[in-house]
Write a protein that holds these residues in place. Structure first.
Motif, short mmCIF file in Angstrom:
data_model
loop_
_atom_site.label_atom_id
_atom_site.label_comp_id
_atom_site.label_asym_id
_atom_site.label_seq_id
_atom_site.Cartn_x
_atom_site.Cartn_y
_atom_site.Cartn_z
N GLN A 85 -54.41 -28.72 55.45
CA GLN A 85 -53.78 -30.07 55.88
C GLN A 85 -53.89 -30.33 57.31
O GLN A 85 -54.43 -31.52 57.78
CB GLN A 85 -52.28 -29.95 55.66
N ARG A 86 -54.08 -29.31 58.30
CA ARG A 86 -54.49 -29.52 59.56
C ARG A 86 -56.00 -29.97 59.83
O ARG A 86 -56.28 -30.83 60.34
CB ARG A 86 -54.13 -28.49 60.55
N LYS A 88 -51.16 -25.42 54.41
CA LYS A 88 -50.96 -26.03 55.83
C LYS A 88 -52.15 -26.04 56.81
O LYS A 88 -52.48 -27.01 57.32
CB LYS A 88 -49.75 -25.06 56.52
N ARG A 89 -53.00 -25.05 56.64
CA ARG A 89 -54.30 -24.91 57.48
C ARG A 89 -55.00 -25.98 56.98
O ARG A 89 -55.84 -26.55 57.72
CB ARG A 89 -54.82 -23.41 57.26
#
Length: 341
Positions: A125-126, A122-123
């Motif tokens: 992807q950000r 997720k990090r």
């Protein structure tokens, strides 16, 4: 894979960040090196190693004015956004968004999912989303046969040499999907040709040794009912020290490919479906060539060819006969057993 001209165009437009990521490390390294070379223009690149360089290091490197008054190129080739804590990642992303005197080149290698595609957390992807918004971010994918052909031809042309047609096909068969090996071979063959035309003979004589590629070429001679040329190729392989058992194993693999593709054709499945169903790895180029050859065979003919190879394998392991004689006999039997009727 981004081209040099594309990166140069983005640089002229003032793109502040370039992010390359993949599940294949060599693809990321290649893209990062190319971007740094294009962007730096001969100046020194500031490299921050490690998965999570300190934000203070990035701020200091990005704030340094280059000697020529241009934006400094700062490279983070091993970045792993997931290695940052939440606050540090926010600080990192804020710094990326506020660059004035530097251009960032980022590279990340992520674990692959079941399909082989990178699986960023997720990090990550950000960060990817932010880089796409601010500048340029691209997932590096393994080049296919078309991309490799173009890359090899362009690299030869850049040196004043010509690499096309059968010579290019033969070189790709030997190098497989390794772009680094392909580049090195093109450079070597370009020099050998005197920076003129690279011929199939040059590839065969000076190209990287690949038993699989050589045997595949020999099998195509057999399927073309040219047993004499196949035997000549066999003699070359034996003089090079290739083991008869290894040659036989490679021949069996080639005929198994023919049989599988022919079976797929009869069930209205193309070579790409066969590639997937039987769990092949890498490029489907070999099966594409096998599909072309298998068109001139029937399944019973291919079964007969496999029986010849089974008998060859057993004879090599049990009979006190010259391996060369056994192999030559098998090649002649194969030429008689199959082919267009």
């Amino acid at each position: 894979m981004p081209t040099e001209s594309k990166l140069a165009d983005l640089a002229r437009q003032g793109c502040p960040v370039f992010y390359f990521y993949s599940s294949e490390g060599y693809l990321v390294r290649q893209a990062v090196r190319l971007a740094c070379r294009v962007l730096a223009g001969g100046e020194e690149v500031t490299v921050l190693d490690g998965a999570a360089p300190q934000v203070e290091q990035l701020i200091m490197a990005a704030g340094t004015i280059s000697f020529f008054g241009t934006r400094r190129v700062v490279c983070l080739p091993e970045l792993d956004p997931g290695a940052y804590g939440e606050k540090d990642l926010e600080a990192f992303m804020d710094t990326v968004a506020s660059l004035e005197n530097a251009v960032l080149v980022l590279g990340s290698v992520f674990e692959a999912d079941r399909t082989g595609k990178p699986r960023p957390g997720k990090r990550a992807q950000r960060l990817v989303a932010q880089c796409k918004k601010l500048g340029y971010a691209e997932e590096m994918t393994r080049p296919g046969p078309t991309e490799l052909r173009q890359m090899a031809a362009e690299r030869a042309q850049a040196q004043g040499a010509q690499l096309t047609g059968p010579a290019l096909t033969a070189l790709l068969e030997r190098c497989g999907e390794d772009p680094y090996l392909l580049e090195n071979e093109v450079d070597k063959l370009a020099a050998l040709s005197g920076y003129q035309t690279i011929t199939p003979a040059m590839v065969a004589e000076a190209g990287v040794v690949s038993l699989e590629a050589d045997v595949f070429e020999m099998v195509r001679m057999v399927t073309g009912k040219n047993a004499a040329a196949a035997c000549k190729k066999l003699h070359i392989l034996l003089r090079l020290g290739q083991e008869p058992i290894a040659i036989t194993a490679a021949m069996i693999g080639s005929y198994v490919d023919l049989y599988r593709v022919k079976l797929g054709q009869q069930n209205k499945k193309n070579y790409s479906a066969v590639f997937k169903d039987f769990g092949y790895k890498g490029s489907d180029y070999r099966l594409k060539k096998s599909a072309q050859t298998a068109a001139g065979y029937t399944l019973p003919q291919l079964k007969a060819c496999l029986q010849v190879l089974l008998e060859l394998d057993q004879a090599l392991k049990s009979q006190p006969v010259s391996p060369q004689v056994l192999l030559e006999t098998a090649l002649c039997r194969l030429a008689m057993a199959g082919g267009s009727q």
